[in-house]
Design a protein around this motif. Structure first.
Motif, PDB file in Angstrom:
ATOM      1  N   ILE A   1       0.823  -1.208   0.000  1.00  0.00           N
ATOM      2  CA  ILE A   1       0.000   0.000   0.000  1.00  0.00           C
ATOM      3  C   ILE A   1       0.860   1.262   0.000  1.00  0.00           C
ATOM      4  CG2 ILE A   1      -1.662   1.327   1.366  1.00  0.00           C
ATOM      5  CD1 ILE A   1      -2.853  -1.381   2.235  1.00  0.00           C
ATOM      6  N   VAL A   2       1.918   1.262   0.814  1.00  0.00           N
ATOM      7  CA  VAL A   2       2.836   2.412   0.814  1.00  0.00           C
ATOM      8  C   VAL A   2       3.484   2.571  -0.562  1.00  0.00           C
ATOM      9  CG1 VAL A   2       4.990   3.325   1.765  1.00  0.00           C
ATOM     10  CG2 VAL A   2       3.285   2.319   3.288  1.00  0.00           C
ATOM     11  N   GLY A   3       3.861   1.447  -1.174  1.00  0.00           N
ATOM     12  CA  GLY A   3       4.441   1.511  -2.505  1.00  0.00           C
ATOM     13  C   GLY A   3       3.473   2.080  -3.522  1.00  0.00           C
ATOM     14  N   GLY A   4       2.187   1.701  -3.435  1.00  0.00           N
ATOM     15  CA  GLY A   4       1.183   2.251  -4.342  1.00  0.00           C
ATOM     16  C   GLY A   4       1.027   3.751  -4.162  1.00  0.00           C
ATOM     17  N   TRP A   5       1.065   4.219  -2.905  1.00  0.00           N
ATOM     18  CA  TRP A   5       0.989   5.652  -2.638  1.00  0.00           C
ATOM     19  C   TRP A   5       2.216   6.378  -3.192  1.00  0.00           C
ATOM     20  CZ3 TRP A   5       3.960   8.908   0.594  1.00  0.00           C
ATOM     21  CH2 TRP A   5       3.403  10.170   0.855  1.00  0.00           C
ATOM     22  N   LEU A   6       3.389   5.774  -3.035  1.00  0.00           N
ATOM     23  CA  LEU A   6       4.618   6.415  -3.509  1.00  0.00           C
ATOM     24  C   LEU A   6       4.701   6.449  -5.033  1.00  0.00           C
ATOM     25  CD1 LEU A   6       7.259   4.964  -1.011  1.00  0.00           C
ATOM     26  CD2 LEU A   6       6.425   7.325  -1.140  1.00  0.00           C
ATOM     27  N   MET A   7       4.039   5.494  -5.709  1.00  0.00           N
ATOM     28  CA  MET A   7       4.104   5.460  -7.170  1.00  0.00           C
ATOM     29  C   MET A   7       3.543   6.718  -7.814  1.00  0.00           C
ATOM     30  SD  MET A   7       3.378   1.692  -8.788  1.00  0.00           S
ATOM     31  CE  MET A   7       2.813   0.730  -7.405  1.00  0.00           C
ATOM     32  N   ALA A   8       2.638   7.400  -7.107  1.00  0.00           N
ATOM     33  CA  ALA A   8       2.080   8.646  -7.633  1.00  0.00           C
ATOM     34  C   ALA A   8       2.986   9.839  -7.350  1.00  0.00           C
ATOM     35  CB  ALA A   8       0.696   8.900  -7.037  1.00  0.00           C
ATOM     36  N   ARG A   9       4.056   9.620  -6.589  1.00  0.00           N
ATOM     37  CA  ARG A   9       4.914  10.722  -6.151  1.00  0.00           C
ATOM     38  C   ARG A   9       6.376  10.541  -6.536  1.00  0.00           C
ATOM     39  NH1 ARG A   9       0.565   9.877  -3.524  1.00  0.00           N
ATOM     40  NH2 ARG A   9      -0.588  11.567  -2.522  1.00  0.00           N
ATOM     41  N   ILE A  10       6.766   9.292  -6.788  1.00  0.00           N
ATOM     42  CA  ILE A  10       8.142   8.988  -7.203  1.00  0.00           C
ATOM     43  C   ILE A  10       8.069   8.157  -8.464  1.00  0.00           C
ATOM     44  CG2 ILE A  10      10.297   7.820  -6.545  1.00  0.00           C
ATOM     45  CD1 ILE A  10       9.478   8.169  -3.618  1.00  0.00           C
ATOM     46  N   ARG A  11       8.969   8.404  -9.388  1.00  0.00           N
ATOM     47  CA  ARG A  11       8.971   7.595 -10.611  1.00  0.00           C
ATOM     48  C   ARG A  11       9.073   6.118 -10.256  1.00  0.00           C
ATOM     49  NH1 ARG A  11       9.213   9.881 -15.437  1.00  0.00           N
ATOM     50  NH2 ARG A  11       9.838  12.055 -15.642  1.00  0.00           N
ATOM     51  N   PRO A  12       8.193   5.283 -10.792  1.00  0.00           N
ATOM     52  CA  PRO A  12       8.219   3.857 -10.459  1.00  0.00           C
ATOM     53  C   PRO A  12       9.568   3.194 -10.713  1.00  0.00           C
ATOM     54  CG  PRO A  12       6.157   4.395 -11.534  1.00  0.00           C
ATOM     55  CD  PRO A  12       7.012   5.624 -11.628  1.00  0.00           C
ATOM     56  N   THR A  13      10.290   3.642 -11.736  1.00  0.00           N
ATOM     57  CA  THR A  13      11.595   3.040 -12.018  1.00  0.00           C
ATOM     58  C   THR A  13      12.581   3.318 -10.884  1.00  0.00           C
ATOM     59  OG1 THR A  13      12.091   5.009 -13.348  1.00  0.00           O
ATOM     60  CG2 THR A  13      11.359   3.039 -14.529  1.00  0.00           C
ATOM     61  N   ARG A  14      12.553   4.533 -10.351  1.00  0.00           N
ATOM     62  CA  ARG A  14      13.434   4.881  -9.232  1.00  0.00           C
ATOM     63  C   ARG A  14      12.996   4.170  -7.954  1.00  0.00           C
ATOM     64  NH1 ARG A  14      13.355  11.397 -10.436  1.00  0.00           N
ATOM     65  NH2 ARG A  14      14.416  11.330 -12.467  1.00  0.00           N
ATOM     66  N   LEU A  15      11.690   4.078  -7.769  1.00  0.00           N
ATOM     67  CA  LEU A  15      11.171   3.397  -6.587  1.00  0.00           C
ATOM     68  C   LEU A  15      11.560   1.918  -6.599  1.00  0.00           C
ATOM     69  CD1 LEU A  15       9.438   3.567  -4.027  1.00  0.00           C
ATOM     70  CD2 LEU A  15       7.414   3.158  -5.466  1.00  0.00           C
ATOM     71  N   LEU A  16      11.506   1.307  -7.774  1.00  0.00           N
ATOM     72  CA  LEU A  16      11.891  -0.099  -7.880  1.00  0.00           C
ATOM     73  C   LEU A  16      13.366  -0.295  -7.551  1.00  0.00           C
ATOM     74  CD1 LEU A  16      10.999  -2.953  -8.530  1.00  0.00           C
ATOM     75  CD2 LEU A  16      11.452  -2.505 -10.948  1.00  0.00           C
ATOM     76  N   PHE A  17      14.226   0.625  -7.981  1.00  0.00           N
ATOM     77  CA  PHE A  17      15.651   0.550  -7.638  1.00  0.00           C
ATOM     78  C   PHE A  17      15.835   0.569  -6.122  1.00  0.00           C
ATOM     79  CE2 PHE A  17      19.314   3.134  -6.285  1.00  0.00           C
ATOM     80  CZ  PHE A  17      20.352   2.283  -6.663  1.00  0.00           C
ATOM     81  N   ALA A  18      15.141   1.496  -5.453  1.00  0.00           N
ATOM     82  CA  ALA A  18      15.266   1.602  -3.994  1.00  0.00           C
ATOM     83  C   ALA A  18      14.793   0.323  -3.312  1.00  0.00           C
ATOM     84  CB  ALA A  18      14.462   2.801  -3.492  1.00  0.00           C
ATOM     85  N   VAL A  19      13.711  -0.253  -3.830  1.00  0.00           N
ATOM     86  CA  VAL A  19      13.160  -1.478  -3.256  1.00  0.00           C
ATOM     87  C   VAL A  19      14.162  -2.628  -3.354  1.00  0.00           C
ATOM     88  CG1 VAL A  19      11.460  -3.293  -3.738  1.00  0.00           C
ATOM     89  CG2 VAL A  19      10.710  -0.926  -3.482  1.00  0.00           C
ATOM     90  N   VAL A  20      14.807  -2.763  -4.504  1.00  0.00           N
ATOM     91  CA  VAL A  20      15.766  -3.859  -4.702  1.00  0.00           C
ATOM     92  C   VAL A  20      16.970  -3.697  -3.779  1.00  0.00           C
ATOM     93  CG1 VAL A  20      17.269  -5.025  -6.368  1.00  0.00           C
ATOM     94  CG2 VAL A  20      15.023  -4.225  -7.085  1.00  0.00           C
TER      95      VAL A  20
END
Length: 444
Positions: free
Chosen positions: A83-102
């Motif tokens: 859910i937090v990731g879904g909220w962040l997807m509207a505020r951070i580029r998903p590609t950058r968010l995925l890098f941070a997650v990995v």
């Protein structure tokens, strides 16, 4: 400037497509292939405690119920992460968010490369689950930006196939590492791989031309850009698909967390043989996922409704999986048992693959990331409950074999019930029309 505005300005004037990028082309499949690789690593991280389970139990002196807590702990904050990731997807580029997650995946694996206690093991698994919570939604969302709606069934299936290929490669590899060295080395290797793929993602990770802005579902109905989420999740299609995914993921959780222990402890296979056999259901699932993805895509191209090509087909596959599980649950070792076990895994995974494409058919394009994240959070509940129940049932049974048989029957009946609910409720075309009739919801 919001993320959606940023994407819209970067898009070409016609159709919202970025200049120089083609939907479904070579670059689309390159990115999809790398996203699949990320899910391969992701699922190797998930199954490592399953593969190393006997050694972890012996090393730390755990009961089956305590090991059930370890396996369940991965999912305790998985929903929160989603859910937090879904909220962040509207505020951070998903590609950058995925890098941070990995990167966070890798960091949470590192402490287990050294001797630890039960508490540290549980904490690390909880944090890994939190970090991996947004992964499925992120990879699906990024892949879907590279394909128009009517072509998403195949890439969705390919991505889910990555969740099967991970154990195909990981199960024998991790078994060899644990056998030749120890279970701590397996975690060290996975952490190193995580850091490497994170760096590689920086080089190849891109969003495609199918921006959420102005892109609609595969049906002839034009969905609104946004709608109240309570209205979206109140549709029969979302109720049916979410129920189906939750019930089907109970079987996935068993496969991810307990399969090797079942084969070794319940059926008497040696550690090496059990580790190799674990790969077979995943290998079959990968093939089935891609095959059914082609079938669903072909049906859509020929004008078959989304209800049949995705909803009914997906629910029927999960129903067949539950029936196959009921058939193998009481059997002992032998070819019929393994054949039915593999068939059940194949049908369940293939059903899940096309169900994710069906979700997009009733999801307002501007909210796709959040909806996928919420669905991922819901199905994680199957991962929380199932390992705990299975551990308790096995501990309470007269023999491990009896406990596993009872557990598989419970999971199988759950899958059958979820499939029946989906067959009765899923109709993307009907529900897309309902959402299209709603007043537009203003963007943030």
């Amino acid at each position: 400037m919001t993320i959606d505005q940023d994407r819209a300005e970067a898009a070409a004037p016609q159709g919202g497509r970025a200049e120089g990028r083609v939907s479904g082309g070579r670059q689309a499949w390159l990115v999809t292939g790398f996203l699949t690789l990320l899910l391969v690593i992701n699922y190797a991280d998930k199954i490592v405690t399953n593969i190393a389970g006997p050694d972890i139990i012996e090393d730390l002196g755990l009961s089956k119920s305590q090991f059930g807590v370890v396996q369940s702990s991965f999912f305790w904050l998985y929903a929160v992460g989603g859910i937090v990731g879904g909220w962040l997807m509207a505020r951070i580029r998903p590609t950058r968010l995925l890098f941070a997650v990995v990167v966070i995946w890798a960091v949470t694996l590192l402490p287990l490369a050294w001797p630890v206690g039960f508490g540290t093991l549980v904490v690390c698994r909880v944090l890994l689950g939190l970090a991996e919570g947004p992964t499925t939604a992120l990879t699906m969302h990024i892949a879907h930006t590279w394909f128009p709606p009517e072509k998403r069934a195949l890439p969705s299936s390919v991505l889910i196939a990555g969740t099967s290929v991970g154990p195909v490669i990981g199960a024998p590899t991790l078994t060899w590492i644990v056998t030749a060295y120890d279970w701590h080395t397996a975690f060290a290797v996975l952490a190193a791989v995580g850091f490497v793929v994170a760096v590689l993602w920086l080089l190849v990770g891109r969003e495609g031309p199918e921006s959420p802005v102005g892109i609609h579902a595969a049906s002839s109905v034009e969905l609104p850009e946004r709608a109240p989420l309570r209205k979206v999740f109140a549709t029969g299609t979302m109720i049916g698909l979410t129920t189906l995914i939750l019930c089907a993921y109970a079987a996935v959780a068993v496969k991810v967390t307990w399969l090797k222990l079942y084969l070794q402890d319940g059926l008497g296979y040696t550690s090496q043989v059990a580790g190799n056999l674990v790969a077979l259901p995943y290998l079959g699932s990968a093939v089935a996922l891609v095959g059914v993805g082609f079938v669903s895509a072909a049906l859509t191209r020929r004008g078959v409704s989304s209800r049949l090509a995705r909803g009914v087909l997906g629910a029927s596959l999960v129903l067949g999986s539950g029936l196959a599980m009921l058939a193998f649950a009481p059997l002992g070792t032998g070819t019929p048992h393994m054949a039915l076990l593999i068939l059940s895994a194949c049908l369940n995974s293939a059903g899940l693959g096309i169900v994710f494409a069906a979700i997009s058919d009733v999801t307002p394009p501007g909210q796709r990331g959040m909806v996928l994240a919420i669905v991922s959070a819901v199905f994680s509940l199957g991962g929380v409950v199932t390992p705990l129940v299975l551990g308790g049932v096995v501990d309470a049974a007269a023999t491990p074999a009896e406990g596993y048989t009872t557990s598989f029957v419970i999971v199988a009946l759950t899958m059958v019930a979820g499939a029946v609910v989906a067959l009765l409720t899923v109709d993307p075309e009907r529900d897309a029309r309902k959402l299209a009739a709603l007043r537009p919801v203003p963007t943030d």
